[in-house]
Design an enzyme around this catalytic site. Structure first.
Site, mmCIF file in Angstrom:
data_model
loop_
_atom_site.group_PDB
_atom_site.id
_atom_site.type_symbol
_atom_site.label_atom_id
_atom_site.label_comp_id
_atom_site.label_asym_id
_atom_site.label_seq_id
_atom_site.Cartn_x
_atom_site.Cartn_y
_atom_site.Cartn_z
ATOM 1 N N GLU A 153 -17.651 -0.270 -10.582
ATOM 2 C CA GLU A 153 -17.898 -1.265 -9.538
ATOM 3 C C GLU A 153 -18.589 -0.722 -8.295
ATOM 4 O OE1 GLU A 153 -14.362 -3.501 -8.641
ATOM 5 O OE2 GLU A 153 -14.314 -4.401 -10.619
ATOM 6 N N GLU A 161 -13.166 -4.825 -17.652
ATOM 7 C CA GLU A 161 -11.936 -5.233 -16.952
ATOM 8 C C GLU A 161 -11.864 -6.750 -16.962
ATOM 9 O OE1 GLU A 161 -11.106 -3.835 -12.957
ATOM 10 O OE2 GLU A 161 -11.858 -1.832 -13.420
HETATM 11 C C1 BGP Z 1 -11.187 -4.115 -9.775
HETATM 12 C C2 BGP Z 1 -10.988 -2.642 -9.746
HETATM 13 C C3 BGP Z 1 -9.643 -2.174 -10.150
HETATM 14 C C4 BGP Z 1 -8.503 -3.135 -9.940
HETATM 15 C C5 BGP Z 1 -8.872 -4.596 -10.155
HETATM 16 C C6 BGP Z 1 -7.847 -5.595 -9.710
HETATM 17 O O1 BGP Z 1 -12.024 -4.484 -8.729
HETATM 18 O O2 BGP Z 1 -11.919 -1.939 -10.529
HETATM 19 O O3 BGP Z 1 -9.450 -0.919 -9.604
HETATM 20 O O4 BGP Z 1 -7.703 -2.822 -8.902
HETATM 21 O O5 BGP Z 1 -10.093 -4.915 -9.548
HETATM 22 O O6 BGP Z 1 -7.955 -5.878 -8.352
HETATM 23 P P1 BGP Z 1 -6.772 -5.652 -7.339
HETATM 24 O O7 BGP Z 1 -6.096 -4.402 -7.728
HETATM 25 O O8 BGP Z 1 -7.414 -5.568 -5.998
HETATM 26 O O9 BGP Z 1 -5.881 -6.850 -7.460
#
Ligand code: BGP
Length: 466
Positions: free
Chosen positions: A166, A368
């Site tokens: 990201e 993801e």
């Molecule tokens: C993405 C990232 C992750 C993860 C996920 C969930 O942006 O790659 O690292 O954390 O989001 O988001 P969050 O943890 O902010 O709820």
């Protein structure tokens, strides 16, 4: 019959990252990264004052976690090497750090899991940040050096490499929206950071190609990029100004990276408009040749939510910086209230079609996707397991969208669920739980399957969704 299935060779796996799971933040020779520094300086910024220190205790429990993943029928997973663990401040391999990753990759193979390795997950070593972080060329060079050493060290063990996770997020969260340390509001500096990360990515790919040609990296290894894609939509009857907002926001977040990794350059229209609005990238004469090396073998798409925009009410924001769009509130949006993110499975289908039509030949996978829910312990059933049918619905709907994109000819190869085992979510710490597996903080990080895990195991076995 409306039955949705996924191809036989479609892979299922889990996504996680070093800084969110490993813990052991200052042992084994690990130096400080920005998460540790922010935790030390302002622990109150973290939900329930839980800082970066312990992750989800993965370094102590990795064997158990790998076994759990395999028991759910997963065959792959992704984590990241922490730059701050693998290298010393002198830029040399930290032997204890290297030993940990060798051990992790060995244990993964033994568990029957292919480990995808990402090199950077928002975890800038603090001493490099103090020298200017992604605003400085020196740090771009330092990343290239780190990538080179990692390829050399693990090149015989790892097959699937990724330069960044990201790259859109750090510019936005740290430099533009003021959310993450150092909490800046500066659109221009954010674009400088984005540009330098683009160069770092390209130098990383170049280092990979060289290492592969020299036999330091396996011949069957691939290099990719993982980005968060937010398909960008506007109102149903858009004005030209609404469409202009889509062009720039989609351009900065999505096309920027898609063009870089397929064509080896940045989208000219976006760079031109930025320049016309006074946002000039720190371009040097040889940069085109560097960016040209950024073409990858395949792509990971992180998808959580779409972006909905409309023409901005003003072309400057409250800090006097250029503003290209306002948020458009779609009246029909369905929300995950815990996270404040819209749930829109069709975005994955639309992304797949975009790839099919505009980036032909680009293989991809969902790197993801996941649903984080607050106070999930309240859903604990009588037998102690969390009852989470909403998670089953969420994942099924997104997988259905993937299967439809594949049926329409988009080359999507697999799906990694984010946060298979509850983990530390940056400043949200353990507020929103993503896992199919609970991590019980009241019981020494104990792992416990949530009810949804039964469903997941069935789907990974049958590849049948409904
Ligand atoms: C993405 C990232 C992750 C993860 C996920 C969930 O942006 O790659 O690292 O954390 O989001 O988001 P969050 O943890 O902010 O709820």
């Amino acid at each position: 019959m409306g039955k949705h299935t996924l191809p036989e060779d479609f892979f299922f796996g889990a996504a996680m990252s070093g800084p969110q799971t490993e813990g052991a933040w200052r042992s084994g020779g690990k130096i400080e990264n920005l998460w540790d520094t922010w935790s030390n300086e302002d622990l109150g910024d973290f939900y329930n004052r839980v800082g970066s220190y312990a992750g989800n205790d993965f370094m102590a429990r990795y064997r158990e976690d790998l076994a759990l993943m395999a028991s759910l029928g997963l065959t792959t997973y992704r984590t990241s090497i922490q730059w701050s663990r693998l290298l010393t401040a002198e830029g040399e391999i930290n032997p204890e750090g290297a030993a940990w990753y060798h051990e992790l990759f060995r244990a993964s193979r033994e568990a029957g899991l292919e480990c995808f390795v990402n090199l950077y997950h928002f975890d800038m070593p603090t001493f490099l940040f103090r020298r200017g972080g992604w605003e400085r060329r020196e740090v771009v060079e330092a990343y290239a050096h780190y990538a080179e050493l990692a390829f050399r060290e693990f090149g015989q063990e790892v097959r699937y490499w990724f330069t960044f996770n990201e790259p859109t997020v750090e510019p936005e969260q740290r430099y533009q929206e003021g959310v993450w340390y150092p909490k800046l509001h500066d659109f221009g500096r954010a674009r400088t950071v984005q540009y330098h990360i683009s160069l770092a990515h390209a130098l990383g790919v170049a280092a990979f190609r060289r290492a592969q040609a020299a036999g330091e990296v396996r011949a069957d290894a691939k290099i990719g990029l993982i980005n968060a894609f937010t398909p960008t939509y506007t109102r149903e009857d858009p004005t030209p100004a609404d469409l202009e907002a889509v062009r720039m926001i989609g351009g900065i977040n999505n096309r920027w990276w898609l063009d870089l990794i397929t064509a080896g350059h940045l989208p000219e229209d976006v760079v031109d408009t930025l320049g016309a609005r006074g946002v000039n990238l720190p371009v040097r004469p040889d940069d085109d040749a560097i960016l040209a090396e950024g073409v990858v073998d395949w792509l990971g798409c992180n998808y959580y939510h779409p972006t909905r925009v409309q023409a901005p009410a003003s072309d400057r924001d409250e800090y006097g910086l250029p503003r290209f769009a306002d948020e458009y509130i779609w009246p029909e949006a369905r929300m995950n209230e815990s996270r404040g993110w819209e749930i829109y499975p069709q975005g994955l289908y639309d992304f797949g079609i975009d790839v099919r039509d505009n980036y032909p030949g680009l293989e991809w996978f969902v790197s993801e996707s996941g649903m984080g829910v607050m106070d999930e312990y309240k859903h604990r059933g009588e037998d102690g397991r969390i009852e989470d049918p909403y998670r089953v619905d969420f994942v099924r709907d997104h997988l259905v969208s993937v299967s439809e994109a594949i049926a329409a000819g988009s080359p999507c190869r697999g799906y990694h669920y984010w946060g298979l085992i509850d983990n530390w979510s940056w400043s949200n710490a353990f507020k929103n739980r993503y896992g199919f597996v609970e991590v019980d903080l009241m019981d020494g990080y104990r792992r416990r399957l949530k009810r949804s895990a039964d469903w997941l195991a069935e789907v990974t076995r049958t590849h049948v969704l409904d």
